[in-house]
Design a protein around this motif. Structure first.
Motif, PDB file in Angstrom:
ATOM      1  N   VAL A 145       0.826  -1.202   0.000  1.00  0.00           N
ATOM      2  CA  VAL A 145       0.000   0.000   0.000  1.00  0.00           C
ATOM      3  C   VAL A 145       0.864   1.258   0.000  1.00  0.00           C
ATOM      4  CG1 VAL A 145      -1.696   1.328   1.329  1.00  0.00           C
ATOM      5  CG2 VAL A 145      -1.972  -1.144   1.081  1.00  0.00           C
ATOM      6  N   THR A 146       1.902   1.276   0.826  1.00  0.00           N
ATOM      7  CA  THR A 146       2.712   2.492   0.960  1.00  0.00           C
ATOM      8  C   THR A 146       3.718   2.678  -0.171  1.00  0.00           C
ATOM      9  OG1 THR A 146       4.331   1.397   2.390  1.00  0.00           O
ATOM     10  CG2 THR A 146       2.496   2.522   3.475  1.00  0.00           C
ATOM     11  N   GLU A 147       4.270   1.592  -0.700  1.00  0.00           N
ATOM     12  CA  GLU A 147       5.316   1.684  -1.725  1.00  0.00           C
ATOM     13  C   GLU A 147       4.791   1.561  -3.145  1.00  0.00           C
ATOM     14  OE1 GLU A 147       8.149   2.709  -0.834  1.00  0.00           O
ATOM     15  OE2 GLU A 147       7.928   2.383   1.307  1.00  0.00           O
ATOM     16  N   CYS A 148       3.610   0.980  -3.313  1.00  0.00           N
ATOM     17  CA  CYS A 148       2.969   0.820  -4.618  1.00  0.00           C
ATOM     18  C   CYS A 148       3.919   0.207  -5.666  1.00  0.00           C
ATOM     19  CB  CYS A 148       2.428   2.155  -5.092  1.00  0.00           C
ATOM     20  SG  CYS A 148       1.226   1.997  -6.407  1.00  0.00           S
ATOM     21  N   PRO A 149       4.341  -1.038  -5.461  1.00  0.00           N
ATOM     22  CA  PRO A 149       5.268  -1.673  -6.415  1.00  0.00           C
ATOM     23  C   PRO A 149       4.575  -1.981  -7.744  1.00  0.00           C
ATOM     24  CG  PRO A 149       4.451  -3.287  -4.867  1.00  0.00           C
ATOM     25  CD  PRO A 149       3.916  -1.957  -4.409  1.00  0.00           C
ATOM     26  N   ASP A 150       5.361  -2.256  -8.761  1.00  0.00           N
ATOM     27  CA  ASP A 150       4.817  -2.638 -10.070  1.00  0.00           C
ATOM     28  C   ASP A 150       4.436  -4.111 -10.118  1.00  0.00           C
ATOM     29  OD1 ASP A 150       5.107  -0.099 -11.255  1.00  0.00           O
ATOM     30  OD2 ASP A 150       7.225  -0.501 -11.668  1.00  0.00           O
ATOM     31  N   VAL A 151       5.113  -4.927  -9.328  1.00  0.00           N
ATOM     32  CA  VAL A 151       4.880  -6.372  -9.303  1.00  0.00           C
ATOM     33  C   VAL A 151       5.342  -6.900  -7.948  1.00  0.00           C
ATOM     34  CG1 VAL A 151       7.116  -6.879 -10.378  1.00  0.00           C
ATOM     35  CG2 VAL A 151       5.270  -8.553 -10.572  1.00  0.00           C
ATOM     36  N   ILE A 152       4.712  -7.979  -7.496  1.00  0.00           N
ATOM     37  CA  ILE A 152       5.096  -8.621  -6.241  1.00  0.00           C
ATOM     38  C   ILE A 152       5.519 -10.048  -6.535  1.00  0.00           C
ATOM     39  CG2 ILE A 152       4.298  -9.433  -3.982  1.00  0.00           C
ATOM     40  CD1 ILE A 152       2.307  -7.082  -4.006  1.00  0.00           C
ATOM     41  N   VAL A 153       6.646 -10.452  -5.981  1.00  0.00           N
ATOM     42  CA  VAL A 153       7.117 -11.831  -6.060  1.00  0.00           C
ATOM     43  C   VAL A 153       7.090 -12.358  -4.632  1.00  0.00           C
ATOM     44  CG1 VAL A 153       9.042 -13.354  -6.634  1.00  0.00           C
ATOM     45  CG2 VAL A 153       8.583 -11.322  -8.043  1.00  0.00           C
ATOM     46  N   SER A 154       6.350 -13.441  -4.411  1.00  0.00           N
ATOM     47  CA  SER A 154       6.178 -13.951  -3.052  1.00  0.00           C
ATOM     48  C   SER A 154       6.348 -15.456  -2.995  1.00  0.00           C
ATOM     49  CB  SER A 154       4.778 -13.589  -2.539  1.00  0.00           C
ATOM     50  OG  SER A 154       4.542 -14.156  -1.268  1.00  0.00           O
ATOM     51  N   ASP A 155       6.992 -15.898  -1.938  1.00  0.00           N
ATOM     52  CA  ASP A 155       7.062 -17.317  -1.631  1.00  0.00           C
ATOM     53  C   ASP A 155       5.668 -17.777  -1.204  1.00  0.00           C
ATOM     54  OD1 ASP A 155       8.073 -19.848  -1.108  1.00  0.00           O
ATOM     55  OD2 ASP A 155       8.898 -19.298   0.845  1.00  0.00           O
ATOM     56  N   VAL A 156       5.393 -19.046  -1.347  1.00  0.00           N
ATOM     57  CA  VAL A 156       4.116 -19.594  -0.890  1.00  0.00           C
ATOM     58  C   VAL A 156       4.214 -20.011   0.572  1.00  0.00           C
ATOM     59  CG1 VAL A 156       2.458 -21.481  -1.181  1.00  0.00           C
ATOM     60  CG2 VAL A 156       3.386 -20.317  -3.187  1.00  0.00           C
ATOM     61  N   MET A 157       5.265 -20.754   0.914  1.00  0.00           N
ATOM     62  CA  MET A 157       5.405 -21.269   2.281  1.00  0.00           C
ATOM     63  C   MET A 157       6.187 -20.281   3.139  1.00  0.00           C
ATOM     64  SD  MET A 157       3.722 -24.043   2.123  1.00  0.00           S
ATOM     65  CE  MET A 157       4.114 -24.786   3.676  1.00  0.00           C
TER      66      MET A 157
END
Length: 117
Positions: A36-48
């Motif tokens: 919300v605060t940084e407003c990235p273009d894309v998010i890469v996230s681990d599942v576990m």
């Protein structure tokens, strides 16, 4: 970049920072606030991850009107079709297996950013 694996994150941050401004968190709760605060273009996230699972994190991103447009790429070491389908059902743009190819990740990130515009 959301992952509790510090070694992987260190590597990905170093490589991705050559092309992107990279923000990093070890858990979904902090990453939600950063989205919300940084407003990235894309998010890469681990599942576990400890605390908030990557699928839950992705669903939370997609349900928030301030972040719903953000593409989320999920990474996991679980090579299960069911796990990938669950991630996509929760709004993930794509789902990549670990160990992830840096070139493949960059291509997917670029595609996701173009698709979101």
């Amino acid at each position: 970049l959301v992952d509790d694996d510090e070694e992987l994150c260190s590597f990905l941050r170093a490589q991705l920072s050559l092309r992107y401004k990279v923000f990093w968190s070890t858990n979904g709760g902090d990453a939600l606030r950063m989205a919300v605060t940084e407003c990235p273009d894309v998010i890469v996230s681990d599942v576990m991850m400890p605390g908030m699972h990557g699928d839950e994190f992705c669903r939370s991103i997609k349900e928030n009107k301030e972040t719903s447009w953000l593409p989320v790429i999920l990474l996991t070491g679980h090579a299960s079709v069911g796990v990938a389908v669950r991630g996509m059902e929760n709004g993930a743009y794509d789902y990549l297996l670990k160990p992830v190819s840096l070139n493949e990740l960059i291509i997917k990130m670029d595609e996701a950013v173009r698709a979101a515009k």
